[in-house]
Design an enzyme around this catalytic site. Structure first.
Site, short mmCIF file in Angstrom:
data_model
loop_
_atom_site.label_atom_id
_atom_site.label_comp_id
_atom_site.label_asym_id
_atom_site.label_seq_id
_atom_site.Cartn_x
_atom_site.Cartn_y
_atom_site.Cartn_z
N LYS A 180 -81.56 -18.02 71.18
CA LYS A 180 -80.72 -17.32 70.19
C LYS A 180 -79.31 -17.92 70.18
O LYS A 180 -78.99 -18.75 71.03
CB LYS A 180 -80.66 -15.83 70.52
CG LYS A 180 -81.95 -15.21 71.02
CD LYS A 180 -83.10 -15.21 70.03
CE LYS A 180 -84.32 -14.53 70.66
NZ LYS A 180 -85.52 -14.61 69.86
C1 PLP Z 1 -86.64 -13.56 70.64
C2 PLP Z 1 -87.27 -12.46 69.95
C3 PLP Z 1 -87.80 -11.36 70.67
C4 PLP Z 1 -87.88 -11.32 72.17
O1 PLP Z 1 -86.65 -11.38 72.84
P1 PLP Z 1 -86.66 -11.71 74.40
O2 PLP Z 1 -85.23 -11.59 74.80
O3 PLP Z 1 -87.18 -13.11 74.55
O4 PLP Z 1 -87.52 -10.73 75.09
C5 PLP Z 1 -88.32 -10.31 69.93
N1 PLP Z 1 -88.36 -10.32 68.58
C6 PLP Z 1 -87.87 -11.37 67.87
C7 PLP Z 1 -87.91 -11.32 66.38
C8 PLP Z 1 -87.33 -12.47 68.53
O5 PLP Z 1 -86.87 -13.50 67.81
#
Ligand code: PLP
Length: 368
Positions: A180
Site C-alpha cells: 500500500k
Molecule cells: C491489502 C488488502 C487487504 C488485506 O490487508 P492486509 O493488511 O494485507 O491484511 C484487504 N482488502 C483489500 C482490498 C486489500 O487491498
C-alpha cells in the site's frame, strides 16, 4: 528491475524505531496513540483503532457489529480474498456481487436484488485506490437498514465527493502492508464515528479486556490484534509523507493515462469526476485476444515487474467448491481477473520509467 511498488523508507523511520527500543515499551503505547490521532484527523472520523493488519481490521469490524452465523454480507466478487475470508471467519455467508467493469468496484445496480432478510451489511471495496459509488450504497443501506464496512485497505487518502474514504460508511478499514502507499510492515487501522463500535473494537483487539466497575476484567473472548509501537513508530513517519507519495502516484498515473490513450487493446482506468483516485495500483484491462500471463512474462524479460490486480473470488478453490456459483453472474469480475494487469507505479519511479513501461508493453502486444 522496475518494480510494481517500493516502500519509501529511510533514516527517519529508523530513528523513531530506536526511540521505541530505547524506551522499552514495545507494544501498543505512545506511537499507537499518535497513529490513531493522525488517522482519525486525516480521515475525518471521531475514532481510529490501530490493529495488526488490514485483515484484522475487517475481521474485528464484522465482530463489532455482531455479524455471525446465519447472517449474510454483500461483498464484491473482485477483490483481495481477505475481504471475503473474514465473512467466512465469523460464520456468515458472503453474497458475491459482480463489479462495474470501469471502476473495478462493486456494481451497485446489482446489490438490491441480492438482499434478503438475512443481509446485515455491505462491504464495498475501494479497489486499487478508486472509490465505490458510495451514494448508491448509502441509499440502499438506508432502505434496508444495513451497516456499511468500507474495505479501504488500499485506499488511504482516496476521496469521494470531497469526503475521505473510511468516513462515509459505519466503519472504514485500512492496511499498512508494504504493497500500500504507506507501510508499517504489517498493520492496519479502523475508523468509525460510533462510540459503541469504538469501544467494542478496543476490547476485541486486546484479549477482551475492559474495566468493570473500575476493575480490569475480561468481558469477551477477544483476540490479540494489537499493532506494536515499533510498527506504529514507522507509521507515524510514513504518514507525514503520505500526501507527497499520493501526489507523485497521481502524476505518474496521469502519464500512463496519456500514453495509453490511443492503444485499442489496452483499457486504462476510467476517470471519475467525483473521486480522488489514489492509485494504489495502476490497473489496465487487456483485450481478450491478448494472453495476459505471457505479457507478464515478456515484461519481466525486460526487467519490468507486473502482476494481476485482484481475484474473482467465486472462481477460487474454496469458494468455487463451497458455493458453486456460475461464471455468467460475474462476467466483469472474471474478465478483470483474467485480463487485468497491474503495472509499476510507485514514488520511486519517474516519467521516463512510465514511458519505458508503455513502450515495452506496446511492443509486446503488437508482436501478439
Ligand atoms: C491489502 C488488502 C487487504 C488485506 O490487508 P492486509 O493488511 O494485507 O491484511 C484487504 N482488502 C483489500 C482490498 C486489500 O487491498
Amino acid at each position: 528491475m522496475i518494480k510494481i511498488t517500493t516502500p519509501v523508507l529511510g533514516e527517519e523511520e529508523l530513528k523513531e524505531v530506536k526511540k521505541v527500543l530505547d524506551s522499552g515499551y514495545l507494544v501498543q503505547n505512545k506511537y499507537v496513540k499518535l497513529i490513531e490521532e493522525f488517522i482519525s484527523k486525516y480521515v475525518g472520523t471521531k475514532h481510529a483503532v490501530a490493529v495488526s493488519s488490514g485483515t484484522a481490521a475487517l475481521h474485528l469490524s464484522l465482530l463489532s457489529l455482531g455479524i455471525k452465523e446465519g447472517d449474510e454480507v454483500i461483498v464484491p466478487d473482485f477483490t483481495f480474498p481477505a475481504t471475503v475470508n473474514v465473512v467466512e471467519m465469523v460464520g456468515a455467508k458472503p453474497i458475491l456481487v459482480d463489479i462495474d467493469p470501469e471502476t473495478f468496484c462493486i456494481n451497485t445496480e446489482e446489490i438490491e436484488s441480492k438482499i434478503t432478510n438475512k443481509t446485515k451489511a455491505i462491504m464495498p471495496v475501494h479497489e486499487f485506490g478508486n472509490s465505490a459509488n458510495m451514494d448508491e450504497i448509502i441509499k440502499v443501506s438506508k432502505k434496508y437498514n444495513l451497516k456499511i464496512i468500507e474495505d479501504a485497505a488500499c485506499a488511504l487518502g482516496t476521496e469521494y465527493k470531497k469526503k475521505k474514504i473510511g468516513s462515509i460508511g459505519d466503519i472504514g478499514c485500512f492496511s499498512f502492508h508494504p504493497r500500500k502507499s504507506v507501510t508499517t510492515g504489517e498493520g492496519g487501522i479502523i475508523t468509525t464515528n460510533d462510540p459503541e463500535i469504538y469501544e467494542k473494537l478496543q476490547i476485541l483487539r486486546n484479549h477482551g479486556i475492559s474495566k468493570v466497575e473500575g476493575k480490569v476484567d475480561f468481558v469477551l473472548p477477544g483476540y490479540n490484534y494489537r499493532l506494536t509501537d515499533i510498527q506504529a513508530a514507522i507509521g507515524v513517519v510514513q504518514l507525514k509523507k503520505l500526501e507527497e507519495i499520493i501526489d507523485k502516484k497521481i502524476n505518474l498515473a496521469e502519464i500512463y493515462n496519456r500514453e495509453l490513450k490511443n492503444i485499442d487493446k489496452i483499457r486504462a482506468p476510467k476517470y471519475q469526476e467525483e473521486v480522488r483516485h489514489t492509485y494504489q495500483t495502476y490497473h489496465v484491462i487487456l483485450s481478450e485476444s491478448i494472453n495476459r500471463d505471457e505479457v507478464i512474462k515478456e515484461l519481466k524479460k525486460n526487467e519490468i515487474e507486473s502482476n494481476y490486480g485482484a481475484y474473482a473470488i467465486h472462481a477460487l478453490k474454496y469458494y468455487r467448491e463451497k458455493y458453486k456459483l456460475d461464471d455468467s453472474e460475474f462476467k466483469n469480475s472474471l474478465k478483470a481477473y483474467n485480463q487485468g494487469l497491474a503495472l509499476p507505479l510507485s514514488y520511486e519511479l519517474d516519467e521516463k520509467d512510465v514511458i519505458f513501461v508503455v513502450k515495452k508493453l506496446k511492443e509486446i502486444i503488437q508482436k501478439g
